[in-house]
Every structure is written in structure tokens, then in C-alpha cells.
Design a protein around this motif. Sequence first.
Motif, PDB file in Angstrom:
ATOM      1  N   ARG A  28      -3.968  -0.824  -6.657  1.00  0.00           N
ATOM      2  CA  ARG A  28      -4.296  -2.240  -6.509  1.00  0.00           C
ATOM      3  C   ARG A  28      -3.447  -2.817  -5.368  1.00  0.00           C
ATOM      4  NH1 ARG A  28      -6.755  -6.070  -9.626  1.00  0.00           N
ATOM      5  NH2 ARG A  28      -6.091  -8.234  -9.323  1.00  0.00           N
ATOM      6  N   ILE A  29      -4.105  -3.426  -4.393  1.00  0.00           N
ATOM      7  CA  ILE A  29      -3.406  -3.958  -3.212  1.00  0.00           C
ATOM      8  C   ILE A  29      -3.052  -5.428  -3.402  1.00  0.00           C
ATOM      9  CG2 ILE A  29      -3.633  -4.461  -0.743  1.00  0.00           C
ATOM     10  CD1 ILE A  29      -3.272  -1.522  -1.352  1.00  0.00           C
ATOM     11  N   SER A  37       0.828  -1.212   0.000  1.00  0.00           N
ATOM     12  CA  SER A  37       0.000   0.000   0.000  1.00  0.00           C
ATOM     13  C   SER A  37       0.859   1.258   0.000  1.00  0.00           C
ATOM     14  CB  SER A  37      -0.916   0.013   1.225  1.00  0.00           C
ATOM     15  OG  SER A  37      -1.620   1.228   1.326  1.00  0.00           O
ATOM     16  N   ASN A  93     -10.255 -11.519   1.531  1.00  0.00           N
ATOM     17  CA  ASN A  93     -11.343 -11.159   0.625  1.00  0.00           C
ATOM     18  C   ASN A  93     -12.684 -11.711   1.095  1.00  0.00           C
ATOM     19  OD1 ASN A  93      -9.597  -9.808  -1.159  1.00  0.00           O
ATOM     20  ND2 ASN A  93      -9.094 -11.713  -2.216  1.00  0.00           N
ATOM     21  N   VAL A 130      -5.220  -5.148   6.157  1.00  0.00           N
ATOM     22  CA  VAL A 130      -5.571  -5.286   4.743  1.00  0.00           C
ATOM     23  C   VAL A 130      -6.912  -4.622   4.448  1.00  0.00           C
ATOM     24  CG1 VAL A 130      -5.987  -6.916   2.875  1.00  0.00           C
ATOM     25  CG2 VAL A 130      -4.203  -7.381   4.542  1.00  0.00           C
ATOM     26  N   SER A 131      -7.846  -4.666   5.397  1.00  0.00           N
ATOM     27  CA  SER A 131      -9.134  -3.990   5.200  1.00  0.00           C
ATOM     28  C   SER A 131      -8.933  -2.481   5.056  1.00  0.00           C
ATOM     29  CB  SER A 131     -10.067  -4.278   6.377  1.00  0.00           C
ATOM     30  OG  SER A 131     -10.368  -5.650   6.461  1.00  0.00           O
ATOM     31  N   GLY A 158      -2.491  -8.522  -1.397  1.00  0.00           N
ATOM     32  CA  GLY A 158      -2.705  -9.035  -0.047  1.00  0.00           C
ATOM     33  C   GLY A 158      -1.535  -9.835   0.483  1.00  0.00           C
ATOM     34  N   ARG A 168      -7.230  -1.769   1.678  1.00  0.00           N
ATOM     35  CA  ARG A 168      -8.192  -1.873   0.579  1.00  0.00           C
ATOM     36  C   ARG A 168      -9.121  -0.673   0.536  1.00  0.00           C
ATOM     37  NH1 ARG A 168     -11.043  -7.642   0.419  1.00  0.00           N
ATOM     38  NH2 ARG A 168     -11.990  -6.661   2.220  1.00  0.00           N
TER      39      ARG A 168
END
Length: 341
Positions: A268-269, A51, A109, A255-256, A271, A259
Motif C-alpha cells: 500500500r503506497i 515504496s 489519484n 507516484v504513478s 502518497g 502505484r
Amino acid sequence: PLKADALAGRTGGTILLPQGVAFATVAGMPPEYGLYAAMVPAIVAALWGSSWHLVSGPTTAISIVVFATISPLAAPGTEQYVKLVLTLTLLVGVFQLMLGLLRMGTVVNFVSHTVVVGFTAGAAILIVASQARHFFGVDIPRGSGVFKVVAEVARQWLDVNLFVAGVAVSTLLASIAVRRWVPRSPHLIAAMVVGSLVAFAAQTVFGADRTGIESIGALRAGLPPLSMPEFSSETFEKLVPIAIAVALLSLTEAVSIARATALKSGQRIDGNQEFIGQGLSNISGAFFSGYVSSGSFNRTGLNYSAGARTPLAAVFSAAFLLLILVFLAPLAKYLTAPVMA
């Protein structure tokens, strides 16, 4: 981009001082450990993650989980407690790194938005409950559940320390006022100054013994000292189940947030790369006096809104925090428990 990152880093470094101290207090750690967790771990996570804007370090939810899981094993703030938390941090980092190398980044996800919202709301309630004793100046056992805290506050309502509550309320009102009418100013810093001045005035007029307002004490200035987790089979046996749960929680949070910010920036991440970055971040934290870190929602949002372009903003933020700590650490003795609450 470099100038934009430097400006964003300066803003982030300023807000980290009150947040780091507050989160360490919630986690049952010495105050400076919250600042150490926002230095080396934050730099490592920024450079090895994917990120552009995610800022890692101590967070509310992780701090609460650390306190809730480690406090039954050792008294908060003691040397043994710190050792256990450092070991937990190492194990969390190892599990996160393994998941990243095994390319398990896609699992996040499947975490729905409603789960994240519920998690955030629950964390807020737990934070309020954990700070009630310092806000009202009443005697509530550490680690008490939410309903127990509410019951104790209701039972001791007539025993509320008005000096302590007055400092807490003045801090809260100052934060709200500055955030509303001077939105570009660091409202947390302004609130800390107002609350500290109110506390100082009360102690000067009525005396420290009568007011019962406790100070957090001076912070240790300088670079994060080297630290060593406890390598013993008995300790690992106690902490491995906790570390797995904390690792998954931390990854979900980080990650949330990454995103959510990427939706605004168009990035674009990856993960898997975020898992690796968070894992290396916590492994380094275990050896540089940090405790379990993750992505911070409000600091990441601030970083983005302040104009950050690259992960270097998080590096600048950690550097500015170090400068602030070196020059302002002695002034922390004027910070009081109700102000931090």
C-alpha cells in the motif's frame, strides 16, 4: 532480504552508468551530473519514501523538461546553466516537500492511466528528436521541435555522416540482440561496448578528424561534490513558475510508478510520504551536484524483477554506482555521442 537487496542493487548500479550519462546529455548538463543525481537523491528518496521498490534519479521526461525550460535562459553545459538547474532542483524539492507536509498526496489519484501513457509516449518522441543530431551526425540546432528535426534530417539526408550513423546503428542492433537472446545480461552495457569498439576501429582506420565521431570525454571520479544553488530574487522570479510545473510532473511520474509496482507486490503506497521523500531527494540533490530527479520506470521495474525486498536495494544501487564510477570513470573517454544517442 539483505542478500536479495544487494543483488538487485548491483544490477541497478550497472544499468545506471549508461542511463545517467545519457540523461544528463539530454538535460544539457555535464555527463557526470546524471550519475550524481542517481546517488544521494536516490538514497534519500528510498529512505524517506513509502515504496519498497521505487528507484529515483534522472529520468528521460524530466531531463527533457529541464533542457526545454532552462536552455532559453542560458547556454547548455555552461556554469550559469548548471547554476540555474541546481536552483530549479532546490525549488522543485521545496514545493514537493510542502505538498507532502500539507497532505496533498491524494491529488495523484485523479491522474488517469491514459494521461500517464500519453505522457510517456510524448517523452519518447521528444527523446528521439533530441538525439537525432548525434545519431545521424547532421547539424540540427539544440532545442529544435520535433517537426523541425524531421525537416532538418530530411533536408540534410545526403549529408548524413556514415561513420557516426554506423556507430549508432551498431549500438542499437547490439542492444536489441542481447536483450532478445541473452535477456538476463545488461543489454545497455553490452551495446555501449560494441558501439565503442566500432567507433574505436573507425577512428583507428580512418582517423578521428575524418570520421567526425565525438567523445563525451572522461568522467570525474569520486563522491558527488558539494554544490550551491543561486540564491537571488531575480533567479527565483524566473524559475518559480517552471519549478511548480516540474514538481507536479515529477510527483505524478514517481507516484504513478510506485502505484504500478505496488499492484504487483501487494504493498500500500502512502502518497503523502512519497511527496515528502521526493521533496527531500531533490533538496539534497541541489547541494550534492544532482539535478531534478523522479521515479524511474525502467529502473524500478528492474529493481522489482531482480528480487528487491526493501528500500535498501536503492541504497546498494547508489553504492555500486559509486564504485563503478571510481574505477571506470577514465574509460568514459571511449564513449561517443552516437553511442549515447
